[in-house]
Design a protein around this motif. Structure first.
Motif, PDB file in Angstrom:
ATOM      1  N   GLN A 196     -37.647-113.211 -46.463  1.00  0.00           N
ATOM      2  CA  GLN A 196     -37.622-114.105 -45.257  1.00  0.00           C
ATOM      3  C   GLN A 196     -37.935-115.540 -45.815  1.00  0.00           C
ATOM      4  O   GLN A 196     -37.321-116.314 -45.048  1.00  0.00           O
ATOM      5  N   ARG A 197     -38.670-115.667 -46.690  1.00  0.00           N
ATOM      6  CA  ARG A 197     -39.011-116.977 -47.084  1.00  0.00           C
ATOM      7  C   ARG A 197     -37.907-117.380 -47.989  1.00  0.00           C
ATOM      8  O   ARG A 197     -37.559-118.703 -47.804  1.00  0.00           O
TER       9      ARG A 197
ATOM     10  N   GLU B 224     -35.242-118.633 -45.709  1.00  0.00           N
ATOM     11  CA  GLU B 224     -35.792-119.740 -45.132  1.00  0.00           C
ATOM     12  C   GLU B 224     -35.417-121.118 -45.818  1.00  0.00           C
ATOM     13  O   GLU B 224     -35.074-122.060 -45.485  1.00  0.00           O
TER      14      GLU B 224
ATOM     15  N   ARG C 224     -31.723-121.633 -46.003  1.00  0.00           N
ATOM     16  CA  ARG C 224     -31.189-122.206 -44.677  1.00  0.00           C
ATOM     17  C   ARG C 224     -31.411-123.866 -44.796  1.00  0.00           C
ATOM     18  O   ARG C 224     -30.901-124.680 -44.305  1.00  0.00           O
TER      19      ARG C 224
END
Length: 414
Positions: free
Chosen positions: A321-322, A325, A328
């Motif tokens: 997830q990190r 992120e 992105r």
């Protein structure tokens, strides 16, 4: 037996012949009377009727020639192509050897008489049929020539029978595309149509196959990826053709798999396996070449793996997830390698100072936020500066002391 009705021309000729015979009979009778007893003998021979120097002879010759032309179909009675008019004749067969009273042999009869209109209609129909046949032959030859240029002439040979059928030349290509052999060779078109895409022409289809093959060769992929089967079919390319994959996109997919994963540092592969267990090293190329996997989705996952690999390279850990992120926010693999080097230098010391000075926890996440410019980076920067000031103040207040909390050699290193 019914007799054929005599035409006006035939009647005129026959009347003329009858008149000649009558005139000849009158002349012969006159000569006979003159030679009877009691009369003066005829000393001068009668001029023959056939003598052309006399008026009667000339007439006889003219009518005889007319009759001959009529019977033979010559002169003004000649027909240049097929006879469309035949005079009625009474068929006469040979008699048997027993004489006139014996049975006669079977006779032959002439065919039906054609009018001028019927003859012209038949002629036009024949010419039209010959023209249509020639057009079908030309259509077949052109189609065969085109497919021979692709090395697929045998596909067209299967419809050669259409040349002899009453099929419009414009339907030849349609009939060809309906054959099993054609549909097998250009199988991706059926899938394209089902997906709402247009069917590729044969030239477009084969050109894309050639471009795919050249790209794979240039990147050194095994030949099994582009092996040709019957009729030159390359089944491995059908998913690209059906998925409307351009040559440029195919090259991007291969480049991602080779340069950014297979040839990347091992930490990238490790991160890829941790983040996305469904992708293994063995099938990373197959995964990236699968058109059902969007190119952007593949790029996102590989970038996340590069970020995770950069963290692992500095002895740090991170989550999927990190990593996504950071991706992105525009962090690339190269930026991640530089950034995590800084994070590795700052995070441990910052965590230690926060604990010493009883401040809010400050560690890898806060340093990443500031280093990579994530949301909250300004607040993270303030917290780092505060810890720096506390450290500097503590060092200044204990100048000369050797047992201070941070120690002279470490003062100001944060």
């Amino acid at each position: 037996m019914a007799t054929k009705k005599m035409s006006a021309e035939e009647k005129a000729v026959r009347d003329a012949l009858a008149q000649l015979e009558k005139d000849a009979a009158v002349s012969d009778a006159a000569v006979a009377r003159m030679n009877q007893p009691g009369t003066v003998p005829q000393t001068t021979a009668r001029t023959p009727v056939s003598d052309p120097t006399t008026a009667l002879g000339a007439m006889s010759a003219r009518y005889a020639a007319e009759a001959a032309d009529f019977a033979a179909g010559t002169g003004r009675y000649a027909q240049p192509l097929n006879p469309i008019y035949r005079p009625s004749t009474t068929p006469v067969g040979p008699t048997s050897p027993t004489g006139p009273t014996g049975p006669t042999l079977p006779t032959t009869t002439t065919g039906p008489t054609l009018t001028t209109e019927q003859y012209l209609a038949q002629r036009d129909a024949r010419l039209e049929a010959e023209s249509a046949l020639q057009k079908r032959r030309s259509a077949y030859d052109l189609l065969l020539e085109q497919f021979n240029s692709y090395g697929l002439g045998s596909l067209v040979e299967g419809i050669k029978g259409l040349v002899q059928e009453n099929v419009s030349p414009s339907e030849f290509a349609i009939r060809l595309r309906q054959t099993d052999a054609y549909q097998k060779r250009f199988a991706a078109n059926k899938a394209r149509i089902a997906s709402g895409l247009r069917a590729l022409s044969e030239g477009e289809y084969i050109a894309l196959e050639d471009q795919y093959q050249n790209i794979m060769r240039n990147y050194g992929l095994p030949a099994t990826y582009y092996t040709r089967g019957d009729m030159g079919r390359q089944e491995g390319f059908e998913k690209f053709l059906a998925g409307d994959v351009s040559p440029a996109e195919l090259e991007d997919r291969i480049s991602i798999a080779q340069k950014r994963v297979l040839n990347a540092p091992p930490e990238v592969t490790t991160a890829l396996k941790q983040f996305y267990p469904d992708i293994s090293t063995g099938d990373i190329l197959a995964y990236t070449l699968d058109p059902s996997k969007g190119l952007q989705d593949i790029q996102r996952k590989v970038t996340a793996a590069e970020i995770g690999g950069a963290a692992l390279g500095q002895g740090l850990g991170t989550s999927m997830q990190r990593a996504e992120e950071l991706a992105r926010f525009g962090v690339t693999g190269e930026a991640a390698r530089q950034g995590f080097q800084t994070v590795a230098e700052i995070a441990p010391r910052g965590s230690q100072l926060a604990s010493i000075y009883r401040q809010e926890p400050y560690g890898q996440a806060e340093v990443e936020t500031e280093v990579f410019g994530l949301s909250g980076s300004a607040e993270a920067a303030k917290r780092r500066k505060k810890l720096t000031e506390l450290e500097q103040a503590s060092f200044s207040g204990q100048a000369g002391a050797t047992g201070g909390a941070l120690g002279r050699e470490r003062a100001g290193s944060f």
